[in-house]
Write an enzyme that holds these catalytic residues in place. Structure first.
Site, mmCIF file in Angstrom:
data_model
loop_
_atom_site.group_PDB
_atom_site.id
_atom_site.type_symbol
_atom_site.label_atom_id
_atom_site.label_comp_id
_atom_site.label_asym_id
_atom_site.label_seq_id
_atom_site.Cartn_x
_atom_site.Cartn_y
_atom_site.Cartn_z
ATOM 1 N N THR A 126 0.907 -1.267 -0.052
ATOM 2 C CA THR A 126 0.086 0.003 -0.076
ATOM 3 C C THR A 126 0.975 1.444 0.007
ATOM 4 O O THR A 126 2.266 1.318 0.573
ATOM 5 C CB THR A 126 -0.856 0.159 1.207
ATOM 6 O OG1 THR A 126 -1.473 1.232 1.577
ATOM 7 C CG2 THR A 126 -0.145 -0.479 2.398
ATOM 8 N N ASP A 127 0.374 2.307 -0.574
ATOM 9 C CA ASP A 127 1.094 3.806 -0.540
ATOM 10 C C ASP A 127 1.115 4.142 0.976
ATOM 11 O O ASP A 127 2.051 4.831 1.142
ATOM 12 C CB ASP A 127 0.425 4.874 -1.316
ATOM 13 C CG ASP A 127 -1.215 5.082 -0.906
ATOM 14 O OD1 ASP A 127 -1.504 4.209 0.276
ATOM 15 O OD2 ASP A 127 -1.622 5.768 -1.658
ATOM 16 N N GLU A 128 0.524 3.491 1.944
ATOM 17 C CA GLU A 128 0.448 3.962 3.293
ATOM 18 C C GLU A 128 1.914 3.858 3.752
ATOM 19 O O GLU A 128 2.177 4.377 4.982
ATOM 20 C CB GLU A 128 -0.653 3.484 4.099
ATOM 21 C CG GLU A 128 -2.094 3.818 3.453
ATOM 22 C CD GLU A 128 -3.281 3.553 4.286
ATOM 23 O OE1 GLU A 128 -3.302 3.573 5.568
ATOM 24 O OE2 GLU A 128 -4.222 3.288 3.980
ATOM 25 N N TYR A 151 -1.243 -0.544 11.127
ATOM 26 C CA TYR A 151 -1.436 -1.205 10.109
ATOM 27 C C TYR A 151 -0.456 -0.908 8.952
ATOM 28 O O TYR A 151 0.287 -1.789 8.333
ATOM 29 C CB TYR A 151 -2.682 -0.587 9.491
ATOM 30 C CG TYR A 151 -2.856 -0.934 7.736
ATOM 31 C CD1 TYR A 151 -2.935 -2.300 7.467
ATOM 32 C CD2 TYR A 151 -2.906 0.117 7.021
ATOM 33 C CE1 TYR A 151 -3.128 -2.581 5.974
ATOM 34 C CE2 TYR A 151 -2.768 -0.106 5.463
ATOM 35 C CZ TYR A 151 -3.100 -1.561 5.107
ATOM 36 O OH TYR A 151 -3.319 -1.611 3.853
ATOM 37 N N LYS A 155 2.637 -3.185 7.300
ATOM 38 C CA LYS A 155 2.719 -3.696 5.800
ATOM 39 C C LYS A 155 3.892 -3.414 5.342
ATOM 40 O O LYS A 155 4.878 -3.899 4.403
ATOM 41 C CB LYS A 155 1.786 -2.648 5.023
ATOM 42 C CG LYS A 155 0.275 -3.170 5.237
ATOM 43 C CD LYS A 155 -0.154 -4.464 4.453
ATOM 44 C CE LYS A 155 -0.204 -4.863 3.105
ATOM 45 N NZ LYS A 155 -0.424 -5.923 2.527
ATOM 46 N N VAL A 207 -17.523 12.003 9.733
ATOM 47 C CA VAL A 207 -16.276 12.432 9.093
ATOM 48 C C VAL A 207 -15.137 12.982 10.145
ATOM 49 O O VAL A 207 -15.442 13.597 10.962
ATOM 50 C CB VAL A 207 -16.506 13.765 8.107
ATOM 51 C CG1 VAL A 207 -15.262 14.622 7.437
ATOM 52 C CG2 VAL A 207 -17.482 13.413 7.110
ATOM 53 N N ASN A 250 -11.676 14.076 1.730
ATOM 54 C CA ASN A 250 -12.830 13.110 2.238
ATOM 55 C C ASN A 250 -14.085 13.983 2.091
ATOM 56 O O ASN A 250 -15.228 13.289 1.775
ATOM 57 C CB ASN A 250 -12.414 12.671 3.614
ATOM 58 C CG ASN A 250 -11.067 11.984 3.869
ATOM 59 O OD1 ASN A 250 -10.806 11.447 2.802
ATOM 60 N ND2 ASN A 250 -10.625 11.964 4.962
#
Ligand code: NAD
Ligand code: TYD
Length: 339
Positions: A126-128, A151, A155, A207, A250
């Protein structure tokens, strides 16, 4: 091609399996190993189960012996590792399963792949793992890893293990790092499906923070086409970023969903921010485009409309999920924020 797909009952894995059978028909064999956590759902594979060249094994990627036997029994030549705990908020409340599945699970797959001389190992990352961007700039494959959540840390750890199996044992590996996906079968704890289904139920749309965090959205079938290319043509040891230059705040996504569903903006509720909330992700996909000739098919405008329609047409699918274990999680996650 004899593929072992891990986590194929989840969102991206199941879309990848659909994509591959649509494209290659009888030319491939796919074995899907998934231990069916809360996020695994065999309903995502409707129409696939009856295929002669598809096999499902309920099992844990941490079980090296099982992986070893599957590789042998089905003459697997390629492993594509989707299986993971994938939700940032859950990793903040309880990181340990993320280390077990995402790190130890990847290690077990790598070990089995090494022992059985697998031809190609593709790690779906993932780009995270790159952390957070400011207002400008993009993640390239050279951006240093700086994960901020349990998380993304799990990864990034898995990516480093995969890299090490290339450097140390000469394993033919690729790592893909994609931006946020959206599309059918997306579990309704993630932003887009949560907002669509809450709006349909006339529930509050929570949100986080000021709503101005930016994510770079890619349709899941464009992710699948990129993985297929990397799997077949990726140069051994290389990392490929995947993204379609589609950055959105968002709050803009949430408003777009409400407009499309003709629901009032009063459903929006700003709630407590996520801890360590990454501000902005944006992928530079130049390497994938220039080296492997990839291009996305979907524009966001078309993709999001199709996705909203999919949730309207597949109410049974998401209602069944929302009436299960997920309810407990939802209550805990938003306990103090929602009325
Ligand atoms: P998901 O949570 O929808 O699916 C994960 C699947 O893995 C589920 O079917 C689950 O049952 C299975 N699984 C979990 N632990 C397992 C274990 N120990 N053994 C076997 N199966 C197990 O996740 P997703 O959104 O489809 O993500 C798939 C992969 O893509 C992940 O590795 C994730 O990090 C990566 N990714 C996701 C996104 C995104 O936007 N969702 C973006 C980039 C990369
Ligand atoms: P998410 O779908 O969890 O993906 P990720 O954190 O992996 O990018 O969240 C996408 C963005 O939406 C992220 O900035 C957090 C935000 N968000 C909300 O504002 N409210 C919510 O209820 C959720 C689940 C996410």
């Amino acid at each position: 091609m004899n593929l072992l797909v891990t986590g194929g009952a989840g969102f991206i894995g199941s879309n990848f399996i659909h994509y591959m059978f649509d494209k290659y028909k009888e030319e491939i064999k796919i074995v899907n190993i998934d231990n069916l956590t809360y996020a695994g759902n065999l309903e995502n594979l409707r129409g696939i189960e009856s295929k002669q060249n598809y096999f499902f094994v309920r099992g844990d990627i941490c079980d090296k012996e099982l992986i070893f036997n599957i590789i042998e029994q089905y003459s697997i030549d390629t492993i594509i590792n989707f299986a993971a705990e994938s939700h940032v908020d859950r990793s903040i409340s309880d990181p340990s399963i993320f280390i077990k599945t995402n790190v130890m699970g990847t290690l077990s797959l790598l070990e089995a792949a090494k022992d059985k001389n697998i031809k190609k190992f593709v790690q779906i990352s993932t780009d995270e793992v790159y952390g957070s961007l400011g207002e400008d700039g993009y993640f390239t494959e050279e951006t240093p890893l700086a994960p901020n959540s349990p998380y993304s840390a799990s990864k990034a750890s898995a990516d480093l293990l995969v890299r090490s199996y290339h450097e140390t044992y000469g394993m033919n590996i690729n790592i893909t790092r994609c931006s946020n996906n959206y599309g059918p079968y997306h579990f309704p704890e993630k932003l887009i499906p949560l907002m669509i289904t809450n709006a349909l139920e006339n529930k509050v749309l929570p949100v986080y923070g000021d709503g101005l965090n930016v994510r770079d959205w890619l349709h899941v079938s464009d992710h699948a086409s990129a993985i297929d290319l990397v799997m077949r043509n990726g140069e051994s040891g290389e990392v490929y970023n995947i993204g379609g230059h589609n950055e959105r705040r968002n709050i803009d996504i949430v408003q777009l969903i409400l407009e499309n569903l003709d629901r009032p903006k009063t459903l929006i509720k700003y709630v407590e921010d996520r801890k360590g909330h990454d501000r902005r992700y944006a992928i530079d996909p130049t390497k994938l485009i220039t080296k492997l000739g990839w291009n996305p098919n979907y524009t966001f405008d078309i993709g999001i409309k199709e996705t909203i329609k999919w949730y309207l047409d597949n109410e049974d699918w998401w209602r069944r999920i929302k009436s299960g274990e997920y309810i407990e999680y939802y209550k805990n996650q938003y306990e103090n924020s929602l009325i």
